[in-house]
Write a protein that holds these residues in place. Structure first.
Motif, PDB file in Angstrom:
ATOM      1  N   ARG A 449       0.798  -1.233   0.000  1.00  0.00           N
ATOM      2  CA  ARG A 449       0.000   0.000   0.000  1.00  0.00           C
ATOM      3  C   ARG A 449       0.826   1.277   0.000  1.00  0.00           C
ATOM      4  O   ARG A 449       0.289   2.351  -0.289  1.00  0.00           O
ATOM      5  N   VAL A 450       2.139   1.194   0.309  1.00  0.00           N
ATOM      6  CA  VAL A 450       2.971   2.392   0.279  1.00  0.00           C
ATOM      7  C   VAL A 450       3.862   2.441  -0.963  1.00  0.00           C
ATOM      8  O   VAL A 450       4.675   3.354  -1.098  1.00  0.00           O
ATOM      9  N   GLY A 451       3.703   1.476  -1.868  1.00  0.00           N
ATOM     10  CA  GLY A 451       4.462   1.494  -3.114  1.00  0.00           C
ATOM     11  C   GLY A 451       5.741   0.686  -3.096  1.00  0.00           C
ATOM     12  O   GLY A 451       6.499   0.714  -4.068  1.00  0.00           O
ATOM     13  N   ASN A 452       6.023  -0.050  -2.006  1.00  0.00           N
ATOM     14  CA  ASN A 452       7.125  -1.005  -2.046  1.00  0.00           C
ATOM     15  C   ASN A 452       6.800  -2.104  -3.049  1.00  0.00           C
ATOM     16  O   ASN A 452       5.633  -2.442  -3.257  1.00  0.00           O
ATOM     17  N   ILE A 453       7.827  -2.683  -3.648  1.00  0.00           N
ATOM     18  CA  ILE A 453       7.643  -3.715  -4.666  1.00  0.00           C
ATOM     19  C   ILE A 453       8.365  -4.975  -4.244  1.00  0.00           C
ATOM     20  O   ILE A 453       9.520  -4.924  -3.798  1.00  0.00           O
ATOM     21  N   ALA A 454       7.718  -6.123  -4.385  1.00  0.00           N
ATOM     22  CA  ALA A 454       8.327  -7.421  -4.121  1.00  0.00           C
ATOM     23  C   ALA A 454       8.223  -8.299  -5.361  1.00  0.00           C
ATOM     24  O   ALA A 454       7.183  -8.307  -6.037  1.00  0.00           O
ATOM     25  N   VAL A 455       9.296  -9.032  -5.643  1.00  0.00           N
ATOM     26  CA  VAL A 455       9.336  -9.970  -6.759  1.00  0.00           C
ATOM     27  C   VAL A 455       9.753 -11.332  -6.222  1.00  0.00           C
ATOM     28  O   VAL A 455      10.756 -11.444  -5.506  1.00  0.00           O
ATOM     29  N   GLY A 456       8.989 -12.352  -6.534  1.00  0.00           N
ATOM     30  CA  GLY A 456       9.361 -13.723  -6.209  1.00  0.00           C
ATOM     31  C   GLY A 456       9.683 -14.472  -7.485  1.00  0.00           C
ATOM     32  O   GLY A 456       9.159 -14.155  -8.557  1.00  0.00           O
ATOM     33  N   TYR A 457      10.534 -15.506  -7.385  1.00  0.00           N
ATOM     34  CA  TYR A 457      10.978 -16.200  -8.594  1.00  0.00           C
ATOM     35  C   TYR A 457      11.659 -17.511  -8.229  1.00  0.00           C
ATOM     36  O   TYR A 457      11.986 -17.776  -7.056  1.00  0.00           O
ATOM     37  N   SER A 458      11.877 -18.335  -9.240  1.00  0.00           N
ATOM     38  CA  SER A 458      12.699 -19.535  -9.109  1.00  0.00           C
ATOM     39  C   SER A 458      14.152 -19.170  -9.343  1.00  0.00           C
ATOM     40  O   SER A 458      14.458 -18.247 -10.102  1.00  0.00           O
ATOM     41  N   GLN A 459      15.050 -19.899  -8.687  1.00  0.00           N
ATOM     42  CA  GLN A 459      16.497 -19.695  -8.840  1.00  0.00           C
ATOM     43  C   GLN A 459      17.154 -21.053  -9.026  1.00  0.00           C
ATOM     44  O   GLN A 459      16.797 -22.026  -8.357  1.00  0.00           O
ATOM     45  N   SER A 460      18.114 -21.123  -9.943  1.00  0.00           N
ATOM     46  CA  SER A 460      18.842 -22.376 -10.137  1.00  0.00           C
ATOM     47  C   SER A 460      20.166 -22.081 -10.830  1.00  0.00           C
ATOM     48  O   SER A 460      20.359 -21.013 -11.416  1.00  0.00           O
ATOM     49  N   SER A 461      21.076 -23.042 -10.747  1.00  0.00           N
ATOM     50  CA  SER A 461      22.356 -22.948 -11.447  1.00  0.00           C
ATOM     51  C   SER A 461      22.921 -24.350 -11.569  1.00  0.00           C
ATOM     52  O   SER A 461      22.376 -25.315 -11.001  1.00  0.00           O
ATOM     53  N   ALA A 462      24.025 -24.480 -12.278  1.00  0.00           N
ATOM     54  CA  ALA A 462      24.663 -25.786 -12.416  1.00  0.00           C
ATOM     55  C   ALA A 462      25.191 -26.295 -11.084  1.00  0.00           C
ATOM     56  O   ALA A 462      25.437 -27.498 -10.935  1.00  0.00           O
ATOM     57  N   ALA A 463      25.349 -25.409 -10.119  1.00  0.00           N
ATOM     58  CA  ALA A 463      25.892 -25.789  -8.820  1.00  0.00           C
ATOM     59  C   ALA A 463      24.830 -25.810  -7.724  1.00  0.00           C
ATOM     60  O   ALA A 463      25.159 -26.033  -6.554  1.00  0.00           O
ATOM     61  N   SER A 464      23.560 -25.559  -8.057  1.00  0.00           N
ATOM     62  CA  SER A 464      22.519 -25.522  -7.029  1.00  0.00           C
ATOM     63  C   SER A 464      21.226 -26.095  -7.578  1.00  0.00           C
ATOM     64  O   SER A 464      20.963 -26.060  -8.779  1.00  0.00           O
TER      65      SER A 464
END
Length: 666
Positions: A449-464
Motif C-alpha cells: 500500500r505504500v508502493g514497495n515492490i516485491a518480486v518472487g521467482y525460481s532460482q537455479s544454477s549448475a551448482a545448485s
C-alpha cells in the motif's frame, strides 16, 4: 526468417512416456502453451487487429453449490493423447540490456518471513504431473492455493483448514465437463471489493467441448458455498488467466485450432461480475486479438481503492517479435448495451531493449541449468508472467509486471512499474535483476500500500538445485533497483529430471505474489521446488513477509554519551552507552528488540532492549574506535510492524578524577 516452433502443452506436459507416466499426459487434458507470433506493431486504435468473438453469450449452466467442505470429487474422465501441435515462437535477437542491475545493492537486510510452510505437493494428484501451475491468493482470514488438479485452504498461520482436494470437487453435482473432467491451469483470486473468492480452471475433452469453469464464493469463507458457472468456447482455450476489476472478472486465453493445433491468437472475455456475485445467470463478452499476440494479462486490482469510475481494463502482453516494447489493449464493457462494449489495441509501449531467455520453450532449447544433472528447464520467456498487478494510490495509478530475459547467458527477471497517463501506460521504472550469474526466472510481482515492490521467482544454477527466492525495494529507493537483501524461502533438495526430457524440462508455468487485504502490507508468495531428485515429486511453498516501512509504526531511538577516561589507558567508564527505543505512534517502549552499537567499522555490542525499551552496551574492546569516531552509532533494523531507526551517541572525555563533574565533550 523462419519462425522457431515448440510442442503443444498437452504433449509437452509429459511427452511420449512409458505407461507409468503416459497416464499423466491423459490426466492433463488439452492445455497448450502459447508463444507470440511475429507481427507488425499496430497503433492503439487499430480495430482491424481485434474483432468480436463468437463465444460471447450466457453461461451454459450455473447453480449454487452446497458448502465446499461437504463436496466430493467425481471420477475424472481422461481424454486420450493428442498429436503434437506447433505454435509460433518470437524472435530471440541478442541485444544489450541497458537496465541490468549487476549487484545486490542491498540498502536493507534480507526480509524475514512471517510464515513459511509447504503447500500442496505432487502427491495430491491421482497421478504425477508436471508442471504444477502453483497459484495462491489471500483473503480476510484464509489462504487458498491451487495447483494443476487440486486446491487447499489454509489459515494465515499455515494450519490446514481444507486439505488438498481434487479441483473438480468444487463442481460436485454440477454435471458436465466441470464435474467430470479436470484439465488444470487453475487460478484463484480474492475479490477484495466484494470479499469473495474466485476460482477457475479448464475442463472438457481433447475433441471438445472446450470449457472454462468459474466459481465465486457467496461469503469470505473459502469452504462455504459457491455460485458456479461454465462457459463454452469454439477453440482450445489454453493458459487462462483471471483478473479482478470492478465491472467484470476478466479471463484471457490463448486460442488454438482444435483440428490442426495452429495458434490463432489471444481471446479476452469479460464475465458479468455483478451477476456472479448475486448468483444469477451471467454472460460473457469476448474479443479476439490478431495471431501475432498471445498470453495477455488483464489488470488485476490490489488494495481497496478501485480505479476511476468507468475505467477500462488494461491488458498487456509481449509485443510480437519486438524486443524493445510491450503491447497493450483496453477493454470497456457495457452490460446494459453490449453493442457499446469496446476492445481497442494493440498500442505500443516502448521499454528498454531485452533478449528473451530460452527463446524456444521445448526440451531441446530449455536453458535453465540444475545441480547434479544435464537436464535443463524452460523459462517461458515468451510471455509476461502472472500477475499484471494494478493499484490506485490516489495520486497515481500504478501497474507492475515481469518477464524472463537473458543477461550474459543467464536468465534474469525484467520487471516494470508502469503508471497511467491519460489512460495510457508509461514506464515509471524498469530493471533487470541479475546481481550474479545464477538463473532467476518464473517471477511474480506486486506492490504493497505504500508502493514497495516485491518480486518472487525460481532460482537455479549448475551448482545448485532449483530454489525459491524473493527480493524487493522500498518506494523511496533509487528507481530501477531491487534493494532488499535477497531472501531464500526454501532451498531445493534436488533437481527435476528423468529419462524422458520431453517431460522433465517443464517448470512452473506460473507463480503468484499476492497482497494480504487485512493490512495491505503483508505479501504472500507461492512457487514450486524439488524436495529430492525426480520427476513428478514437486512440492509447493507458501511464505509471507513485509517489506520495510509498510506497517508504519514510527520509532524513536535515543542514545546517551559514551564516557571515556584516557588515563592511564583509554577505557569506558559508567554510565555506559545506553539506547532507548520507543514506538512513536503509541508512546510505549519497545522491549525484546535487538539494537546494534557500532563505532566506525567496529561492532561494539548487540543488545536486546528490556521492558523499558533500554539496551546498555558494555563492550570488551573498541574504545579506541569510539575515540576515533568521536562517539558511536546505535541502529535498530525494524521488524514487520516498526520502522528502522538510528541514533548517535557523542563522546565525552572525562578527567583523571572521574567524579561525574569533570567532563567535557568532544
Amino acid at each position: 526468417m523462419a519462425a522457431n516452433h515448440l510442442q503443444g502443452d498437452a504433449l509437452r506436459r509429459f511427452g511420449q512416456l512409458p505407461s507409468l507416466l503416459a497416464a499423466v499426459l491423459v490426466a492433463t487434458g488439452f492445455a497448450l502453451v502459447p508463444a507470440a507470433q511475429a507481427a507488425t506493431v499496430a497503433p492503439a486504435t487499430n480495430s482491424a487487429a481485434v474483432r468480436p468473438s463468437d463465444d460471447s453469450g450466457p453461461a451454459v449452466h450455473h447453480d449454487t453449490s452446497p458448502p465446499l467442505r461437504t463436496l466430493h470429487a467425481a471420477p475424472v474422465s481422461k481424454p486420450g493423447p493428442r498429436p503434437v501441435r506447433e505454435v509460433p515462437n518470437p524472435s530471440a535477437a541478442k541485444v544489450t540490456d541497458p537496465v541490468v542491475q549487476k549487484s545486490h545493492r542491498a540498502r536493507a537486510a534480507a526480509v524475514p518471513t512471517i510464515v513459511n510452510f509447504d503447500g500442496i505437493g505432487a502427491e495430491s494428484n491421482e497421478e504425477p504431473l508436471v508442471p504444477p501451475d502453483p497459484n495462491a491468493s489471500v483473503g480476510a482470514t484464509q489462504v487458498v492455493e491451487t495447483v494443476n488438479l487440486a486446491f487447499a485452504v489454509y489459515s494465515k498461520t499455515g494450519s490446514t483448514i481444507l486439505p488438498p482436494t481434487p479441483t473438480n470437487a468444487l463442481w460436485d453435482a454440477f454435471g458436465g465437463p466441470c464435474e467430470n473432467t479436470s484439465a488444470g491451469d487453475a487460478v484463484v483470486r480474492w475479490d477484495n471489493l466484494a470479499q469473495r473468492w474466485v476460482i477457475t480452471q479448464l475442463a472438457g475433452t481433447l475433441e471438445g467441448p472446450f470449457v472454462q469453469c468459474v466459481a465465486v464464493s457467496t461469503s469470505p469463507d473459502a469452504t462455504g458455498t459457491y455460485s458456479r458457472y461454465s462457459f463454452v468456447y469454439a477453440d482450445l482455450n489454453d493458459y487462462p488467466k483471471l483478473s479482478v476489476w470492478p465491472d467484470a472478472y476478466y479471463l484471457t486465453f490463448d486460442r488454438f485450432n482444435p483440428s490442426n493445433g495452429n495458434f490463432l491468437g489471444a481471446e479476452v472475455c469479460a464475465l458479468d461480475r455483478a451477476q456472479m456475485l448475486d448468483g444469477s445467470l451471467a454472460t460473457q463478452q469476448c474479443f479476439y486479438t490478431d495471431p501475432g499476440h498471445g498470453s495477455l494479462l488483464g489488470a488485476d486490482l490490489d488494495g481497496s481503492t478501485p480505479p476511476p469510475a468507468g475505467a477500462p481494463n488494461l491488458l498487456m502482453g509481449l509485443n510480437g517479435t519486438s524486443n524493445n516494447s510491450l503491447a497493450y489493449w483496453k477493454f470497456h464493457v457495457d452490460w446494459a448495451n453490449p453493442g457499446n462494449s469496446t476492445f481497442t489495441g494493440p498500442g505500443t509501449l516502448p521499454v528498454a531493449p531485452f533478449t528473451i531467455a530460452c527463446p524456444n520453450a521445448g526440451p531441446d532449447t530449455a536453458c535453465i541449468p540444475q545441480g547434479g544433472t544435464s537436464q535443463q528447464l524452460e523459462s517461458l520467456s515468451d510471455r509476461l508472467m502472472y500477475r499484471l498487478a494494478y493499484r490506485n494510490f490516489g495520486t497515481h495509478e500504478s501497474l507492475v509486471v515481469n518477464h524472463s530475459v537473458d543477461v550474459g547467458g543467464s536468465a534474469a527477471v525484467r520487471w516494470y512499474e508502469l503508471r497511467l497517463s491519460g489512460g495510457n501506460p508509461v514506464v515509471h521504472q524498469q530493471g533487470t535483476y541479475a546481481p550474479d550469474a545464477t538463473f532467476r526466472w518464473m517471477g511474480s510481482i506486486a506492490q504493497d500500500r505504500v508502493g514497495n515492490i516485491a518480486v518472487g521467482y525460481s532460482q537455479s544454477s549448475a551448482a545448485s538445485y532449483p530454489s525459491i527466492r524473493v527480493a524487493g525495494r522500498r518506494a523511496s529507493d533509487p528507481l530501477g533497483t531491487l534493494t532488499t537483501g535477497e531472501t531464500t524461502l526454501v532451498n531445493g533438495g534436488g533437481s527435476q529430471f528423468d529419462d524422458f526430457p520431453e517431460a522433465a524440462f517443464r517448470w512452473g508455468d506460473y507463480t503468484s505474489m499476492a497482497v494480504d487485504p487485512s493490512d495491505d502490507c503483508t505479501l504472500w508468495y507461492t512457487n514450486q521446488y524439488q524436495p529430492a531428485n525426480g520427476l513428478g515429486n514437486w512440492h509447493t511453498r507458501i511464505a509471507s513477509f513485509v517489506l520495510p516501512g509498510c506497517l508504519t509504526h514510527q520509532t524513536k531511538l535515543g542514545a546517551t554519551p559514551a564516557y571515556v577516561k584516557k588515563y592511564p589507558h583509554p577505557r569506558l567508564v559508567p554510565p555506559y552507552p545506553t539506547a532507548t527505543l520507543t514506538d512513536v505512534d503509541t508512546g510505549r517502549p519497545l522491549s525484546g528488540q535487538r539494537l546494534t552499537f557500532t563505532a566506525g567499522s567496529k561492532v561494539l555490542c548487540i543488545v536486546t532492549t528490556d521492558r523499558r525499551g533500554r539496551a546498555t552496551c558494555k563492550p570488551k574492546d573498541g574504545v579506541q574506535s569510539i575515540i576515533n569516531s568521536h562517539g558511536y552509532i546505535v541502529t535498530y533494523r525494524g521488524d514487520q510492524t516498526h520502522q528502522s531507526a538510528t541514533a548517535r551517541g557523542r563522546l565525552v572525555i572525562v578527567g583523571k578524577q572521574h567524579d561525574g563533574k569533570q567532563r567535557h565533550g568532544e
